[in-house]
Design a protein around this motif. Structure first.
Motif, PDB file in Angstrom:
ATOM      1  N   VAL A   1     -30.497   1.330  39.346  1.00 51.70           N
ATOM      2  CA  VAL A   1     -30.912   1.328  40.752  1.00 51.70           C
ATOM      3  C   VAL A   1     -30.409   0.103  41.505  1.00 51.70           C
ATOM      4  O   VAL A   1     -30.599   0.013  42.730  1.00 51.70           O
ATOM      5  CB  VAL A   1     -32.448   1.409  40.877  1.00 51.70           C
ATOM      6  CG1 VAL A   1     -32.992   2.592  40.093  1.00 51.70           C
ATOM      7  CG2 VAL A   1     -33.123   0.114  40.444  1.00 51.70           C
ATOM      8  N   LYS A   2     -29.793  -0.802  40.823  1.00 54.71           N
ATOM      9  CA  LYS A   2     -29.329  -2.042  41.442  1.00 54.71           C
ATOM     10  C   LYS A   2     -28.368  -1.740  42.588  1.00 54.71           C
ATOM     11  O   LYS A   2     -27.451  -0.928  42.453  1.00 54.71           O
ATOM     12  CB  LYS A   2     -28.657  -2.914  40.386  1.00 54.71           C
ATOM     13  CG  LYS A   2     -28.549  -4.373  40.742  1.00 54.71           C
ATOM     14  CD  LYS A   2     -28.011  -5.179  39.559  1.00 54.71           C
ATOM     15  CE  LYS A   2     -28.972  -5.165  38.396  1.00 54.71           C
ATOM     16  NZ  LYS A   2     -28.495  -5.987  37.250  1.00 54.71           N
ATOM     17  N   GLY A   3     -28.624  -2.373  43.716  1.00 53.73           N
ATOM     18  CA  GLY A   3     -27.789  -2.154  44.893  1.00 53.73           C
ATOM     19  C   GLY A   3     -28.252  -1.004  45.767  1.00 53.73           C
ATOM     20  O   GLY A   3     -27.786  -0.837  46.890  1.00 53.73           O
ATOM     21  N   ARG A   4     -29.170  -0.190  45.244  1.00 59.32           N
ATOM     22  CA  ARG A   4     -29.698   0.949  46.011  1.00 59.32           C
ATOM     23  C   ARG A   4     -31.182   0.786  46.339  1.00 59.32           C
ATOM     24  O   ARG A   4     -31.628   1.248  47.389  1.00 59.32           O
ATOM     25  CB  ARG A   4     -29.501   2.255  45.214  1.00 59.32           C
ATOM     26  CG  ARG A   4     -28.055   2.576  44.900  1.00 59.32           C
ATOM     27  CD  ARG A   4     -27.923   3.967  44.285  1.00 59.32           C
ATOM     28  NE  ARG A   4     -28.635   4.084  43.014  1.00 59.32           N
ATOM     29  CZ  ARG A   4     -29.567   4.989  42.781  1.00 59.32           C
ATOM     30  NH1 ARG A   4     -29.940   5.850  43.712  1.00 59.32           N
ATOM     31  NH2 ARG A   4     -30.152   5.044  41.590  1.00 59.32           N
ATOM     32  N   PHE A   5     -31.931   0.155  45.448  1.00 60.70           N
ATOM     33  CA  PHE A   5     -33.377   0.000  45.634  1.00 60.70           C
ATOM     34  C   PHE A   5     -33.701  -1.465  45.928  1.00 60.70           C
ATOM     35  O   PHE A   5     -33.057  -2.367  45.389  1.00 60.70           O
ATOM     36  CB  PHE A   5     -34.131   0.410  44.365  1.00 60.70           C
ATOM     37  CG  PHE A   5     -34.107   1.888  44.062  1.00 60.70           C
ATOM     38  CD1 PHE A   5     -33.269   2.771  44.730  1.00 60.70           C
ATOM     39  CD2 PHE A   5     -34.956   2.410  43.086  1.00 60.70           C
ATOM     40  CE1 PHE A   5     -33.252   4.115  44.443  1.00 60.70           C
ATOM     41  CE2 PHE A   5     -34.963   3.753  42.787  1.00 60.70           C
ATOM     42  CZ  PHE A   5     -34.102   4.604  43.453  1.00 60.70           C
ATOM     43  N   THR A   6     -34.726  -1.673  46.739  1.00 57.79           N
ATOM     44  CA  THR A   6     -35.164  -3.022  47.085  1.00 57.79           C
ATOM     45  C   THR A   6     -36.684  -3.081  47.084  1.00 57.79           C
ATOM     46  O   THR A   6     -37.343  -2.225  47.683  1.00 57.79           O
ATOM     47  CB  THR A   6     -34.651  -3.435  48.474  1.00 57.79           C
ATOM     48  OG1 THR A   6     -33.225  -3.316  48.513  1.00 57.79           O
ATOM     49  CG2 THR A   6     -35.041  -4.869  48.784  1.00 57.79           C
ATOM     50  N   ILE A   7     -37.217  -4.100  46.420  1.00 60.80           N
ATOM     51  CA  ILE A   7     -38.657  -4.339  46.406  1.00 60.80           C
ATOM     52  C   ILE A   7     -38.985  -5.454  47.389  1.00 60.80           C
ATOM     53  O   ILE A   7     -38.295  -6.474  47.436  1.00 60.80           O
ATOM     54  CB  ILE A   7     -39.132  -4.735  45.004  1.00 60.80           C
ATOM     55  CG1 ILE A   7     -38.890  -3.607  44.009  1.00 60.80           C
ATOM     56  CG2 ILE A   7     -40.621  -5.075  45.017  1.00 60.80           C
ATOM     57  CD1 ILE A   7     -39.230  -3.992  42.580  1.00 60.80           C
ATOM     58  N   SER A   8     -40.059  -5.246  48.131  1.00 57.49           N
ATOM     59  CA  SER A   8     -40.536  -6.281  49.041  1.00 57.49           C
ATOM     60  C   SER A   8     -42.053  -6.197  49.103  1.00 57.49           C
ATOM     61  O   SER A   8     -42.658  -5.257  48.584  1.00 57.49           O
ATOM     62  CB  SER A   8     -39.933  -6.102  50.436  1.00 57.49           C
ATOM     63  OG  SER A   8     -40.327  -4.858  50.988  1.00 57.49           O
ATOM     64  N   ARG A   9     -42.651  -7.183  49.737  1.00 58.04           N
ATOM     65  CA  ARG A   9     -44.105  -7.138  49.870  1.00 58.04           C
ATOM     66  C   ARG A   9     -44.524  -7.683  51.216  1.00 58.04           C
ATOM     67  O   ARG A   9     -43.803  -8.486  51.827  1.00 58.04           O
ATOM     68  CB  ARG A   9     -44.788  -7.906  48.731  1.00 58.04           C
ATOM     69  CG  ARG A   9     -44.764  -9.391  48.888  1.00 58.04           C
ATOM     70  CD  ARG A   9     -45.419 -10.091  47.713  1.00 58.04           C
ATOM     71  NE  ARG A   9     -45.607 -11.493  48.020  1.00 58.04           N
ATOM     72  CZ  ARG A   9     -45.755 -12.433  47.094  1.00 58.04           C
ATOM     73  NH1 ARG A   9     -45.734 -12.118  45.809  1.00 58.04           N
ATOM     74  NH2 ARG A   9     -45.941 -13.685  47.445  1.00 58.04           N
ATOM     75  N   ASP A  10     -45.687  -7.265  51.652  1.00 58.96           N
ATOM     76  CA  ASP A  10     -46.288  -7.740  52.897  1.00 58.96           C
ATOM     77  C   ASP A  10     -47.617  -8.365  52.521  1.00 58.96           C
ATOM     78  O   ASP A  10     -48.571  -7.661  52.175  1.00 58.96           O
ATOM     79  CB  ASP A  10     -46.461  -6.568  53.856  1.00 58.96           C
ATOM     80  CG  ASP A  10     -46.983  -6.986  55.205  1.00 58.96           C
ATOM     81  OD1 ASP A  10     -47.688  -8.010  55.301  1.00 58.96           O
ATOM     82  OD2 ASP A  10     -46.691  -6.282  56.191  1.00 58.96           O
ATOM     83  N   ASP A  11     -47.686  -9.691  52.596  1.00 60.79           N
ATOM     84  CA  ASP A  11     -48.904 -10.388  52.192  1.00 60.79           C
ATOM     85  C   ASP A  11     -50.056 -10.157  53.167  1.00 60.79           C
ATOM     86  O   ASP A  11     -51.217 -10.329  52.807  1.00 60.79           O
ATOM     87  CB  ASP A  11     -48.630 -11.880  52.053  1.00 60.79           C
ATOM     88  CG  ASP A  11     -47.686 -12.182  50.900  1.00 60.79           C
ATOM     89  OD1 ASP A  11     -47.131 -13.296  50.878  1.00 60.79           O
ATOM     90  OD2 ASP A  11     -47.496 -11.303  50.043  1.00 60.79           O
ATOM     91  N   VAL A  12     -49.746  -9.771  54.387  1.00 61.01           N
ATOM     92  CA  VAL A  12     -50.798  -9.528  55.372  1.00 61.01           C
ATOM     93  C   VAL A  12     -51.537  -8.239  55.054  1.00 61.01           C
ATOM     94  O   VAL A  12     -52.770  -8.184  55.082  1.00 61.01           O
ATOM     95  CB  VAL A  12     -50.210  -9.477  56.793  1.00 61.01           C
ATOM     96  CG1 VAL A  12     -51.291  -9.091  57.798  1.00 61.01           C
ATOM     97  CG2 VAL A  12     -49.590 -10.822  57.161  1.00 61.01           C
ATOM     98  N   THR A  13     -50.778  -7.193  54.735  1.00 59.19           N
ATOM     99  CA  THR A  13     -51.400  -5.899  54.441  1.00 59.19           C
ATOM    100  C   THR A  13     -51.642  -5.694  52.949  1.00 59.19           C
ATOM    101  O   THR A  13     -52.186  -4.671  52.555  1.00 59.19           O
ATOM    102  CB  THR A  13     -50.525  -4.753  54.961  1.00 59.19           C
ATOM    103  OG1 THR A  13     -49.253  -4.793  54.300  1.00 59.19           O
ATOM    104  CG2 THR A  13     -50.308  -4.865  56.468  1.00 59.19           C
ATOM    105  N   ASN A  14     -51.237  -6.685  52.141  1.00 63.96           N
ATOM    106  CA  ASN A  14     -51.426  -6.589  50.693  1.00 63.96           C
ATOM    107  C   ASN A  14     -50.755  -5.348  50.117  1.00 63.96           C
ATOM    108  O   ASN A  14     -51.330  -4.595  49.305  1.00 63.96           O
ATOM    109  CB  ASN A  14     -52.917  -6.584  50.342  1.00 63.96           C
ATOM    110  CG  ASN A  14     -53.221  -7.357  49.083  1.00 63.96           C
ATOM    111  OD1 ASN A  14     -52.540  -8.326  48.755  1.00 63.96           O
ATOM    112  ND2 ASN A  14     -54.236  -6.938  48.367  1.00 63.96           N
ATOM    113  N   THR A  15     -49.517  -5.134  50.541  1.00 62.28           N
ATOM    114  CA  THR A  15     -48.772  -3.943  50.171  1.00 62.28           C
ATOM    115  C   THR A  15     -47.404  -4.330  49.624  1.00 62.28           C
ATOM    116  O   THR A  15     -46.755  -5.246  50.141  1.00 62.28           O
ATOM    117  CB  THR A  15     -48.602  -3.009  51.379  1.00 62.28           C
ATOM    118  OG1 THR A  15     -49.891  -2.661  51.900  1.00 62.28           O
ATOM    119  CG2 THR A  15     -47.857  -1.743  50.995  1.00 62.28           C
ATOM    120  N   VAL A  16     -46.992  -3.618  48.604  1.00 61.92           N
ATOM    121  CA  VAL A  16     -45.657  -3.789  48.036  1.00 61.92           C
ATOM    122  C   VAL A  16     -44.867  -2.508  48.313  1.00 61.92           C
ATOM    123  O   VAL A  16     -45.419  -1.403  48.247  1.00 61.92           O
ATOM    124  CB  VAL A  16     -45.737  -4.058  46.526  1.00 61.92           C
ATOM    125  CG1 VAL A  16     -44.348  -4.133  45.912  1.00 61.92           C
ATOM    126  CG2 VAL A  16     -46.484  -5.364  46.279  1.00 61.92           C
TER     127      VAL A  16
END
Length: 122
Positions: A64-79
């Motif tokens: 999945v490298k180059g196609r998928f990206t993980i991120s998070r939002d610390d305000v909404t506590n969501t990944v």
């Protein structure tokens, strides 16, 4: 105790995109390492990607490298798992996981969501 709830799965054509969400409750995501795994029919659960607790380290499976990206939002506590250029072989149930160690090994995660189905048609 940490509760995780995935959403955002669905049916998409090959080449399309989806964004999966993992809403956490019980503990803030910025204190946990987060991972995404997937399991397709008849196969073992496999690692997709991980985000360090600090938020500045990511690790992805070669598939999945180059196609998928993980991120998070610390305000909404969501990944999030942003999935682009989807392929039929990406079809699986996708699981969000949280733990204190993280990385590509499933047993390092103590908390799991219920999973969300992603189906990619050719």
């Amino acid at each position: 105790q940490v509760t995780l709830a995935e959403s955002g799965g669905g049916l998409v054509q090959a080449g399309g995109s989806l964004r999966l969400s993992c809403a956490a409750s019980g503990r803030t995501v910025f204190s946990l390492a987060m991972g995404w795994f997937r399991q397709s029919s008849g196969k073992e659960r496999e690692f997709v990607g991980a985000l360090s607790w600090s938020g500045d380290g990511t690790l992805y499976a070669d598939s999945v490298k180059g196609r998928f990206t993980i991120s998070r939002d610390d305000v909404t506590n969501t990944v999030y798992l942003q999935m682009n250029s989807l392929k039929p072989e990406d079809t699986a149930v996708y699981y969000c996981a949280a733990g204190y160690s993280g990385g590509p090994l499933a047993h390092k995660y103590g908390y799991w969501g219920q999973g969300t189905q992603v189906t990619v048609s050719s």
